[in-house]
Design an enzyme around this catalytic site. Structure first.
Site, PDB file in Angstrom:
ATOM      1  N   ARG A   1       0.807  -1.221   0.000  1.00 29.78           N
ATOM      2  CA  ARG A   1       0.000   0.000   0.000  1.00 29.78           C
ATOM      3  C   ARG A   1       0.840   1.271   0.000  1.00 29.78           C
ATOM      4  O   ARG A   1       0.641   2.163  -0.839  1.00 29.78           O
ATOM      5  CB  ARG A   1      -0.921   0.033   1.240  1.00 29.78           C
ATOM      6  CG  ARG A   1      -2.134  -0.826   1.150  1.00 29.78           C
ATOM      7  CD  ARG A   1      -2.484  -1.393   2.511  1.00 29.78           C
ATOM      8  NE  ARG A   1      -1.503  -2.422   2.813  1.00 29.78           N
ATOM      9  CZ  ARG A   1      -1.692  -3.707   2.524  1.00 29.78           C
ATOM     10  NH1 ARG A   1      -2.843  -4.107   2.071  1.00 29.78           N
ATOM     11  NH2 ARG A   1      -0.744  -4.591   2.739  1.00 29.78           N
ATOM     12  N   THR A   2       1.717   1.399   0.977  1.00 28.91           N
ATOM     13  CA  THR A   2       2.407   2.684   1.184  1.00 28.91           C
ATOM     14  C   THR A   2       3.258   3.042  -0.031  1.00 28.91           C
ATOM     15  O   THR A   2       3.241   4.166  -0.519  1.00 28.91           O
ATOM     16  CB  THR A   2       3.272   2.616   2.452  1.00 28.91           C
ATOM     17  OG1 THR A   2       2.486   2.072   3.501  1.00 28.91           O
ATOM     18  CG2 THR A   2       3.779   3.977   2.843  1.00 28.91           C
TER      19      THR A   2
ATOM     20  N   LYS B   1      25.552  -5.857  -2.301  1.00 28.79           N
ATOM     21  CA  LYS B   1      27.017  -5.960  -2.493  1.00 28.79           C
ATOM     22  C   LYS B   1      27.746  -5.253  -1.363  1.00 28.79           C
ATOM     23  O   LYS B   1      28.939  -4.989  -1.448  1.00 28.79           O
ATOM     24  CB  LYS B   1      27.406  -5.327  -3.830  1.00 28.79           C
ATOM     25  CG  LYS B   1      26.740  -5.950  -5.031  1.00 28.79           C
ATOM     26  CD  LYS B   1      27.140  -5.145  -6.287  1.00 28.79           C
ATOM     27  CE  LYS B   1      26.209  -5.446  -7.450  1.00 28.79           C
ATOM     28  NZ  LYS B   1      26.298  -4.420  -8.500  1.00 28.79           N
TER      29      LYS B   1
ATOM     30  N   ARG C   1      11.184   3.780   3.905  1.00 31.66           N
ATOM     31  CA  ARG C   1      10.731   2.756   4.868  1.00 31.66           C
ATOM     32  C   ARG C   1      11.948   1.953   5.283  1.00 31.66           C
ATOM     33  O   ARG C   1      12.747   1.535   4.447  1.00 31.66           O
ATOM     34  CB  ARG C   1       9.688   1.830   4.252  1.00 31.66           C
ATOM     35  CG  ARG C   1       9.363   0.656   5.193  1.00 31.66           C
ATOM     36  CD  ARG C   1       8.144  -0.101   4.826  1.00 31.66           C
ATOM     37  NE  ARG C   1       6.945   0.678   5.107  1.00 31.66           N
ATOM     38  CZ  ARG C   1       5.707   0.178   5.025  1.00 31.66           C
ATOM     39  NH1 ARG C   1       5.525  -1.079   4.692  1.00 31.66           N
ATOM     40  NH2 ARG C   1       4.664   0.940   5.286  1.00 31.66           N
TER      41      ARG C   1
ATOM     42  N   HIS D   1       4.507   5.934  11.571  1.00 32.60           N
ATOM     43  CA  HIS D   1       4.055   5.790  10.171  1.00 32.60           C
ATOM     44  C   HIS D   1       3.100   6.974   9.962  1.00 32.60           C
ATOM     45  O   HIS D   1       1.886   6.824   9.939  1.00 32.60           O
ATOM     46  CB  HIS D   1       3.353   4.440  10.017  1.00 32.60           C
ATOM     47  CG  HIS D   1       3.098   4.013   8.615  1.00 32.60           C
ATOM     48  ND1 HIS D   1       3.196   4.854   7.523  1.00 32.60           N
ATOM     49  CD2 HIS D   1       2.724   2.809   8.105  1.00 32.60           C
ATOM     50  CE1 HIS D   1       2.904   4.179   6.421  1.00 32.60           C
ATOM     51  NE2 HIS D   1       2.613   2.938   6.745  1.00 32.60           N
TER      52      HIS D   1
HETATM   53  N1   CP Z   1      -0.372   0.035   5.878  1.00 29.92           N
HETATM   54  C1   CP Z   1       0.840  -0.283   5.379  1.00 29.92           C
HETATM   55  O1   CP Z   1       1.853   0.294   5.767  1.00 29.92           O
HETATM   56  O2   CP Z   1       0.814  -1.269   4.438  1.00 29.92           O
HETATM   57  P1   CP Z   1       2.087  -1.730   3.576  1.00 29.92           P
HETATM   58  O3   CP Z   1       3.043  -2.416   4.529  1.00 29.92           O
HETATM   59  O4   CP Z   1       1.547  -2.661   2.512  1.00 29.92           O
HETATM   60  O5   CP Z   1       2.713  -0.503   2.996  1.00 29.92           O
END
Ligand code: CP
Length: 316
Positions: free
Chosen positions: A54-55, A82, A104, A132
């Site tokens: 999603r993100t 590497k 992320r 988040h």
């Molecule tokens: N909600 C969320 O962070 O989903 P993903 O891990 O798929 O990005």
């Protein structure tokens, strides 16, 4: 605001303003051609060291709809394999001319560290257990817009259910929801609560049955196995008996109550009911809203003056 590392970087007024801008972005997203030139000439690098559906896609879609260039970096197919360091990776991408990094990482604080290595804006797309922020914003957007209470969650009670301890989503949601005036009740076994909740401004409940028929929002969380060792894992049968959303529990939700989940869902663990059969489910709407919120965040960080740039973009 140069970076978005945590919901705590935002004043309550900033939160309300981003939600309002997301309304404008939602209007763009509803068009036959959902694209405006607002960030033309800007480059957004999507840099994910942890898995995401999603993100990642939501940020990349948001950047594309604002006409930014998107650089996609995936750790598993990069020179990280590497031995290249995080710093060298960021400096290398920066040298390609990046205006914003969407990061992320499994380590809490990695996006903050990255701000020391680049002049670009840094947006935290999830770091360890920490934060988040865009998930917190899109969840508040989904709740406020469903209840038609644009700037407030006053009088609403949200139950956040499950693995709070390892959840960056819970931390961002609790901060945003409580600042918008909601009451938050954490529903979890002791092993899934942080050792101290001092200063969190929440209450707790021992089972979903204690709250399911009085809350306005049921927010289910996945057990984050990747952030715990096997000794910390509870018995799934015992966990599900007290904390899973079953068809029987879903039937006890108030008529107006919403069901949310950040995804990914672990069906048969926290979600025994099929969410598509729960009338209040807004889980897919969260995904849709995520694009508008991330457009609003990217525009806020990179777009300059909203009254000129965005309106020019909209009308171009
Ligand atoms: N909600 C969320 O962070 O989903 P993903 O891990 O798929 O990005």
């Amino acid at each position: 605001m140069k970076h978005l590392l945590s919901t705590r970087d935002l004043s309550t007024e900033d939160i309300v303003s981003i939600l309002a801008m997301a309304d404008h972005m939602a209007e763009i997203n509803a068009r036959a051609v959902p694209k405006v030139p607002a960030l033309r000439g800007r480059t957004v690098a999507s840099v994910f060291f942890e898995d995401s559906t999603r993100t990642r896609l939501s940020f990349e879609t948001a950047a594309t709809r604002l006409s930014a260039e998107v650089l996609t970096f995936t750790a598993s197919s990069s020179s990280v394999n590497k031995g290249e360091s995080l710093r060298d990776t960021i400096e290398t991408l920066s040298a390609m001319g990046v205006d914003a990094f969407v990061i992320r990482h499994k380590s809490s604080g990695a996006p903050q560290q990255i701000t020391q290595w680049t002049d670009a804006a840094v947006i935290n797309a999830g770091d360890g257990w920490h934060q988040h922020p865009t998930q917190g914003l899109l969840d508040a957007y989904t709740i406020t817009r469903n209840f038609n209470e644009l700037n407030s969650m006053k009088g609403r009670t949200v139950a956040i259910v499950g693995d709070i301890k390892h959840s960056r989503v819970a931390r961002s949601d609790i901060d945003v929801f409580t600042r918008l005036g909601a009451k938050v009740v954490l529903v979890a076994p002791g092993a899934f609560l942080p050792s101290s909740l001092e200063g969190w401004g929440v209450t707790t409940a021992d089972s979903l049955d204690d709250v399911i028929d009085v809350v306005d929002v049921v927010y289910m969380l996945r057990i984050q196995r990747e952030r715990m060792d096997s000794a910390q894992m509870p018995s799934l049968r015992e966990y599900s008996s007290l904390f899973a959303l079953t068809p029987e529990r879903a039937a006890r939700m108030q008529n107006h109550a919403l069901l949310l989940h950040p995804g990914p869902i672990n069906r048969g663990v926290e979600m025994i009911v099929d969410p598509s059969l729960v009338p209040g489910s807004r889980i897919l709407q969260q995904v849709t809203n995520g694009i508008s919120i991330r457009m609003a965040v990217l525009f806020s960080l990179l777009g300059g003056d909203a009254t000129t740039t965005l309106s020019n973009g909209v009308e171009a």
